[in-house]
Design a protein around this motif. Structure first.
Motif, mmCIF file in Angstrom:
data_model
loop_
_atom_site.group_PDB
_atom_site.id
_atom_site.type_symbol
_atom_site.label_atom_id
_atom_site.label_comp_id
_atom_site.label_asym_id
_atom_site.label_seq_id
_atom_site.Cartn_x
_atom_site.Cartn_y
_atom_site.Cartn_z
ATOM 1 N N GLN A 66 4.952 4.262 -13.056
ATOM 2 C CA GLN A 66 3.638 3.785 -13.485
ATOM 3 C C GLN A 66 3.683 2.374 -14.071
ATOM 4 O O GLN A 66 2.739 1.616 -13.950
ATOM 5 C CB GLN A 66 3.022 4.753 -14.517
ATOM 6 N N GLU A 67 4.786 2.023 -14.676
ATOM 7 C CA GLU A 67 4.887 0.697 -15.286
ATOM 8 C C GLU A 67 4.952 -0.430 -14.245
ATOM 9 O O GLU A 67 4.710 -1.585 -14.558
ATOM 10 C CB GLU A 67 6.118 0.623 -16.202
ATOM 11 N N TYR A 68 5.252 -0.081 -12.984
ATOM 12 C CA TYR A 68 5.348 -1.095 -11.919
ATOM 13 C C TYR A 68 4.021 -1.318 -11.183
ATOM 14 O O TYR A 68 3.893 -2.251 -10.396
ATOM 15 C CB TYR A 68 6.433 -0.711 -10.902
ATOM 16 N N LEU A 69 3.056 -0.477 -11.438
ATOM 17 C CA LEU A 69 1.750 -0.606 -10.764
ATOM 18 C C LEU A 69 1.077 -1.958 -11.044
ATOM 19 O O LEU A 69 0.482 -2.549 -10.131
ATOM 20 C CB LEU A 69 0.828 0.551 -11.136
ATOM 21 N N PRO A 70 1.131 -2.525 -12.267
ATOM 22 C CA PRO A 70 0.546 -3.856 -12.485
ATOM 23 C C PRO A 70 1.191 -4.948 -11.615
ATOM 24 O O PRO A 70 0.533 -5.888 -11.188
ATOM 25 C CB PRO A 70 0.780 -4.134 -13.974
ATOM 26 N N LEU A 71 2.485 -4.781 -11.326
ATOM 27 C CA LEU A 71 3.147 -5.755 -10.440
ATOM 28 C C LEU A 71 2.588 -5.645 -9.020
ATOM 29 O O LEU A 71 2.394 -6.657 -8.334
ATOM 30 C CB LEU A 71 4.662 -5.537 -10.423
ATOM 31 N N LEU A 72 2.312 -4.415 -8.612
ATOM 32 C CA LEU A 72 1.706 -4.238 -7.283
ATOM 33 C C LEU A 72 0.291 -4.822 -7.247
ATOM 34 O O LEU A 72 -0.127 -5.354 -6.211
ATOM 35 C CB LEU A 72 1.692 -2.756 -6.901
ATOM 36 N N ASP A 73 -0.415 -4.722 -8.364
ATOM 37 C CA ASP A 73 -1.749 -5.334 -8.433
ATOM 38 C C ASP A 73 -1.649 -6.852 -8.265
ATOM 39 O O ASP A 73 -2.458 -7.462 -7.554
ATOM 40 C CB ASP A 73 -2.421 -5.001 -9.773
ATOM 41 N N ALA A 125 0.833 -1.207 0.000
ATOM 42 C CA ALA A 125 0.000 0.000 0.000
ATOM 43 C C ALA A 125 0.870 1.261 0.000
ATOM 44 O O ALA A 125 0.580 2.238 -0.718
ATOM 45 C CB ALA A 125 -0.924 -0.008 1.207
ATOM 46 N N ILE A 126 1.950 1.237 0.787
ATOM 47 C CA ILE A 126 2.858 2.395 0.822
ATOM 48 C C ILE A 126 3.531 2.582 -0.530
ATOM 49 O O ILE A 126 3.620 3.704 -1.060
ATOM 50 C CB ILE A 126 3.906 2.223 1.948
ATOM 51 N N LEU A 127 4.019 1.480 -1.124
ATOM 52 C CA LEU A 127 4.660 1.572 -2.447
ATOM 53 C C LEU A 127 3.681 2.081 -3.508
ATOM 54 O O LEU A 127 4.035 2.894 -4.357
ATOM 55 C CB LEU A 127 5.199 0.203 -2.870
ATOM 56 N N ARG A 128 2.454 1.607 -3.441
ATOM 57 C CA ARG A 128 1.437 2.017 -4.410
ATOM 58 C C ARG A 128 1.217 3.526 -4.317
ATOM 59 O O ARG A 128 1.128 4.234 -5.331
ATOM 60 C CB ARG A 128 0.131 1.276 -4.172
ATOM 61 N N LYS A 129 1.106 4.045 -3.097
ATOM 62 C CA LYS A 129 0.854 5.478 -2.906
ATOM 63 C C LYS A 129 2.003 6.295 -3.486
ATOM 64 O O LYS A 129 1.773 7.313 -4.149
ATOM 65 C CB LYS A 129 0.704 5.757 -1.420
ATOM 66 N N ARG A 130 3.249 5.842 -3.235
ATOM 67 C CA ARG A 130 4.412 6.567 -3.753
ATOM 68 C C ARG A 130 4.497 6.472 -5.274
ATOM 69 O O ARG A 130 4.876 7.432 -5.949
ATOM 70 C CB ARG A 130 5.690 6.037 -3.126
ATOM 71 N N MET A 131 4.165 5.305 -5.825
ATOM 72 C CA MET A 131 4.289 5.112 -7.273
ATOM 73 C C MET A 131 3.193 5.832 -8.040
ATOM 74 O O MET A 131 3.399 6.207 -9.183
ATOM 75 C CB MET A 131 4.282 3.620 -7.609
ATOM 76 N N GLU A 132 2.030 6.005 -7.438
ATOM 77 C CA GLU A 132 0.939 6.691 -8.135
ATOM 78 C C GLU A 132 1.290 8.146 -8.419
ATOM 79 O O GLU A 132 0.849 8.717 -9.409
ATOM 80 C CB GLU A 132 -0.346 6.601 -7.306
ATOM 81 N N ASN A 133 2.107 8.746 -7.559
ATOM 82 C CA ASN A 133 2.504 10.148 -7.738
ATOM 83 C C ASN A 133 3.750 10.295 -8.614
ATOM 84 O O ASN A 133 4.083 11.402 -9.034
ATOM 85 C CB ASN A 133 2.759 10.806 -6.383
ATOM 86 N N ASP A 134 4.447 9.187 -8.878
ATOM 87 C CA ASP A 134 5.667 9.228 -9.670
ATOM 88 C C ASP A 134 5.371 8.740 -11.089
ATOM 89 O O ASP A 134 5.038 7.573 -11.298
ATOM 90 C CB ASP A 134 6.718 8.332 -8.994
ATOM 91 N N PRO A 135 5.468 9.626 -12.093
ATOM 92 C CA PRO A 135 5.166 9.214 -13.468
ATOM 93 C C PRO A 135 6.139 8.151 -14.012
ATOM 94 O O PRO A 135 5.781 7.368 -14.877
ATOM 95 C CB PRO A 135 5.291 10.502 -14.287
ATOM 96 N N ASN A 136 7.357 8.084 -13.513
ATOM 97 C CA ASN A 136 8.325 7.083 -13.985
ATOM 98 C C ASN A 136 8.029 5.680 -13.441
ATOM 99 O O ASN A 136 8.509 4.691 -13.978
ATOM 100 C CB ASN A 136 9.757 7.479 -13.569
#
Length: 181
Positions: free
Chosen positions: A145-152, A132-143
């Motif tokens: 975004q490609e890792y969000l599916p891995l978090l899913d 959840a913490i990583l997701r919050k940080r990655m959502e604000n970082d445009p670089n």
């Protein structure tokens, strides 16, 4: 039968048999009768003697068989209550020891399952918080975004594992409750 000539009045006819043959025949007949009734006596004597034998052996063996059936069908509290100091008592004592051991092993296994399930939930909760913490940080970082599916994918795995642990805990509680009844 002996055929006698026609009797005339006033005459007496005597007939003699060989006495050794008739004596042997009579002895043989007496022996056959004694033998026959001896067999009857032995048969009825054995039959009557089996009644106490059955009571002495039969009842404890039937009690042991009943206890084995109860344990077979899941009654882990079933114990054989046979008193004495003979072979059947020794078998019953060994059976009771075996039943105690099985009951303790099953209870330990169920308790271990419940404890392991609780222990798995703690790391799952930490992984979920980290995700959840990583997701919050990655959502604000445009670089990132490609890792969000891995978090899913991580989140899906956490949910599946958490659900599996929940089922194990539920089954463990049901089994512990059944064992305590």
């Amino acid at each position: 039968p002996i055929n006698l000539p026609k009797q005339e009045p006033g005459h007496l006819h005597l007939a003699f048999m060989d006495s050794s043959k008739s004596l042997r025949y009579a002895q043989r007949q007496v022996f056959v009768i004694i033998l026959r009734y001896s067999f009857y006596g032995i048969f009825f004597g054995l039959t009557l003697s089996l009644i106490p034998f059955r009571l002495w052996f039969g009842k404890p063996l039937m009690a042991l068989e009943d206890t084995v059936s109860q344990l077979t069908y899941g009654n882990l509290k079933a114990r054989c209550d046979i008193k004495g100091d003979d072979e059947i008592w020794t078998i019953a004592k060994s059976f009771n020891y075996m039943a105690d051991t099985i009951e303790n092993m099953i209870a330990s296994t169920k308790e271990l399952t419940a404890n392991i399930s609780h222990e798995i939930r703690s790391p799952l909760a930490r992984i979920h918080m980290t995700e959840a913490i990583l997701r919050k940080r990655m959502e604000n970082d445009p670089n990132a975004q490609e890792y969000l599916p891995l978090l899913d994918l991580i989140q899906e795995e956490i949910e599946e594992t958490n659900e599996l642990v929940g089922r194990i805990l539920h089954l463990s509680k049901l089994e512990m409750h059944r064992l305590s009844d």
